[in-house]
Design an enzyme around this catalytic site. Structure first.
Site, PDB file in Angstrom:
ATOM      1  N   SER A  78      -9.753   1.959   2.891  1.00 58.72           N
ATOM      2  CA  SER A  78      -8.841   2.687   2.050  1.00 58.72           C
ATOM      3  C   SER A  78      -7.827   1.823   1.304  1.00 58.72           C
ATOM      4  O   SER A  78      -7.211   2.304   0.347  1.00 58.72           O
ATOM      5  CB  SER A  78      -8.093   3.710   2.902  1.00 58.72           C
ATOM      6  OG  SER A  78      -7.203   3.056   3.785  1.00 58.72           O
ATOM      7  N   LYS A 119       0.866  -1.175   0.000  1.00 64.14           N
ATOM      8  CA  LYS A 119       0.000   0.000   0.000  1.00 64.14           C
ATOM      9  C   LYS A 119       0.905   1.228   0.000  1.00 64.14           C
ATOM     10  O   LYS A 119       1.949   1.228   0.664  1.00 64.14           O
ATOM     11  CB  LYS A 119      -0.876  -0.031   1.257  1.00 64.14           C
ATOM     12  CG  LYS A 119      -1.919   1.074   1.340  1.00 64.14           C
ATOM     13  CD  LYS A 119      -2.787   0.911   2.590  1.00 64.14           C
ATOM     14  CE  LYS A 119      -3.883   1.963   2.655  1.00 64.14           C
ATOM     15  NZ  LYS A 119      -4.747   1.802   3.849  1.00 64.14           N
ATOM     16  N   SER A 133     -10.053  -0.378   7.080  1.00 63.48           N
ATOM     17  CA  SER A 133      -9.414  -0.195   5.769  1.00 63.48           C
ATOM     18  C   SER A 133      -8.713  -1.420   5.196  1.00 63.48           C
ATOM     19  O   SER A 133      -8.316  -1.400   4.032  1.00 63.48           O
ATOM     20  CB  SER A 133      -8.412   0.956   5.833  1.00 63.48           C
ATOM     21  OG  SER A 133      -9.085   2.193   5.746  1.00 63.48           O
TER      22      SER A 133
END
Lengths: 487, 95
Positions: A154, A79, A178
């Site tokens: 997210s 990420k 997330s």
């Protein structure tokens, strides 16, 4: 032999060790898939192909010398919230569009030391603030199960890329859901560990008392392999917990017969899509078939978790994001007329709308005269919510419910209404407030789209979470289903 | 409570965010909506409850007072918008 991109991490590790394929071949295979498929998904912010092939070459040498471990030579994506030395680390924001990190995050370093190969950096909601991946400066990510729908957020890029088999594994972070919500919406397995289990050093801070990194992959077994490397004490993170890491692989094989799993009553009420509810019900039947004892438990104050979270998280964010001032790194506005203008315009230009809203809510909650009514109140509510969990764990070993109240929604469906977007994390946020570990894994699909079964564990009980998830995956094939066009 | 335009301007200043005049009303509406969500907390009587600042019962670790970091100034300043002779440059503060 199944295609390389359909293999589990264990199968890939065995294939590499046996010389069935090399890490360079494996890495090229995934890079080719990214070139073919990612234009439709936008799950990557950066593809670090040259660096990936260099790392793969080094992994092959290590394997040839007999110095490889179970993950050596296997590709993954990080990420874009994790700092990666020499590679752009944007956190999905214009603010950091020009930021080349001068160091690696601990998580990145540990996975690289294990020999894993970084394919690139995954798209994400800006500063991890969002539940649909629509707040990214780099544009929304699309869900491989239906490209008109969101992947969740997210960690939406991580989830979409793993679901589309563009990478066998990814890292994610979970502040209010997330990891689990995008894992649910994309049909993969994602684990948020106990707060403090995985180092936050080098992970760009959003809400420091809630943020936690974890693995995202296709199965509990894959997640166990990754967490074994990611977890552990780090003296560079002052909230890292100095406690031995359990043997998660050994835990997978434990018997689950007689395990008491609490079904959280409040997660099955109004607001839950009936298709999602039916899917979770099917998963519960299989669990009962495995000898698991289901008991009803209550988290009576869980409805206050979203309100409390939207004080605690923005308050911490407003403080953490004060560092982006246009002076030391990140975006700086043109021709500032004075220092205040430099701060204000750099921040106004660098941050997107959702980040600004949260900074402002947090600033308000912490401002003179409002602290007791908002921040102190939220910390008390947080205690009440944590106590609910303590009571529930008196009656059950693990807890169960849906990870998300509905399947993936359409792009744009909630982006104009912040509050309706916030409510898509209604089943995940309480876990972060309490600091507990939890995972989402695929249940049978509803409306043709993935559904996430959420399992919640007591503090540091990641092994038991992975154990039950693995045993359920041995008995079912929900986690093996691949979106059409990505087989 | 209600949120006025002036409140939004004040918060934006405290947060060092430039907000265009024509965005103030939209922003006011959005922030007021979020605060309405947040204020659902008030239904809960939390009189005697101890506030929870941290998920785990932990105390801050201490370490020996030793130099452990090397100098990385050049490397860290390589990503800065404007530096000169090892100093970060900003508009003049003192006339």
């Amino acid at each position: 032999m199944s295609e390389l991109h359909q293999k589990s991490l264990r199968e890939l590790g065995e294939g590499l060790a046996a010389g069935a394929f090399s890490s360079v071949e494996l890495t090229e295979h995934f890079l080719q898939r990214i070139r073919n498929h990612d234009p439709a998904l936008n799950s990557f912010i950066t593809v670090s192909d040259r660096e990936a092939l260099r790392q793969a070459g080094a992994a092959d040498e290590r394997i040839q010398k007999g110095e490889g471990g179970p993950l050596t030579g296997i590709p993954l994506i990080h990420k874009d919230i994790f700092c990666t030395h020499g590679v752009k680390t944007s956190c999905g924001s214009r603010m950091l569009d020009n930021f080349i990190s001068p160091y690696d995050a601990t998580v990145v370093e540990k996975l690289a030391d294990a020999g894993m190969v970084m394919l690139g950096k995954a798209n994400m909601d800006e500063f991890a603030m969002g539940s649909s991946n629509e707040t990214s400066y780099y544009g929304p990510v699309r869900n491989p199960w239906d490209t008109e729908r969101v992947p969740g957020g997210s960690s939406g890029g991580s989830a979409a890329a793993v679901a589309a088999r563009l990478a066998p594994a990814a890292t994610g972070t979970d502040t209010g859901g997330s990891i689990r919500q995008p894992a649910a919406l994309c049909g993969i397995t994602g684990l948020k560990p106990t707060y403090g289990r995985v180092s936050r050093w080098g992970m760009i801070a959003f809400a420091s008392s809630l943020d936690q990194a974890g693995p995202m992959a296709r199965s509990a077994e894959d997640c166990a392999l990754l967490l074994s490397v990611m977890a552990g004490f780090d003296e560079r993170d002052s909230t890292s917990v100095d406690r031995p890491v359990d043997d998660y692989l050994a835990a997978l094989e434990q018997p689950v017969k007689g395990l008491r799993v609490g079904v959280v009553k409040e997660f099955f009420g109004e607001g839950l899509d009936s298709g999602v509810g039916a899917s979770i019900g099917e998963a519960m039947k299989v669990l009962e078939g495995l000898g698991v004892e289901l008991v009803e438990v209550s988290l009576p104050h869980s409805r206050y978790s979203v309100p409390a979270y939207y004080v605690v998280a923005p308050a911490e964010a407003s403080s953490n994001l004060a560092r982006y001032d246009g002076v030391r790194f990140g975006h700086r506005c043109e021709d500032p007329k004075d220092l205040e203008d430099l701060y204000k315009r750099s921040r106004a230009e660098g941050f997107g709308a959702e980040v600004k809203r949260r900074i402002m809510i947090g600033t308000y909650a912490l401002s003179a005269g409002y602290y007791d009514a908002y921040y102190l109140k939220a910390q008390k509510v947080r205690q009440v919510i944590a106590q609910d969990f303590r009571n529930a764990f008196d009656q059950a070993d693990l807890l169960l419910g849906p990870a998300s109240p509905e399947v993936a929604f359409r792009l744009g469906e909630k982006s104009d209404d912040p509050v309706s977007m916030y409510l898509s994390d209604i089943y995940t946020i309480a876990v972060n407030l309490a600091g507990l570990p939890a995972l989402s894994m695929p249940a049978p699909r509803a409306h043709g789209l993935p559904v996430g079964l959420q399992l919640i564990g007591n503090y540091f009980d990641e092994g038991r979470l992975l154990n039950l998830a693995h045993q359920l995956q041995l008995a079912t094939d929900w986690h093996l289903q691949t979106p059409e066009g990505f087989e | 409570m209600t949120l006025e335009r002036e409140d939004v301007e004040k918060i934006a200043h405290l947060a060092r965010l430039a907000v265009a005049e024509e965005q103030l009303e939209t922003l006011r509406g959005e922030l007021a909506g979020i605060l309405r969500l947040v204020e659902q907390m008030d239904e809960l009587d939390t009189g005697d409850i101890l506030p929870m600042a941290h998920p785990l019962e932990m105390t801050q670790r201490l370490r020996p007072d030793l130099v452990t970091e090397e100098n990385h100034r050049e490397e860290y300043q390589a990503v800065a918008p404007l530096v000169e002779n090892g100093l970060y440059l900003v508009p003049r503060v003192i006339e």
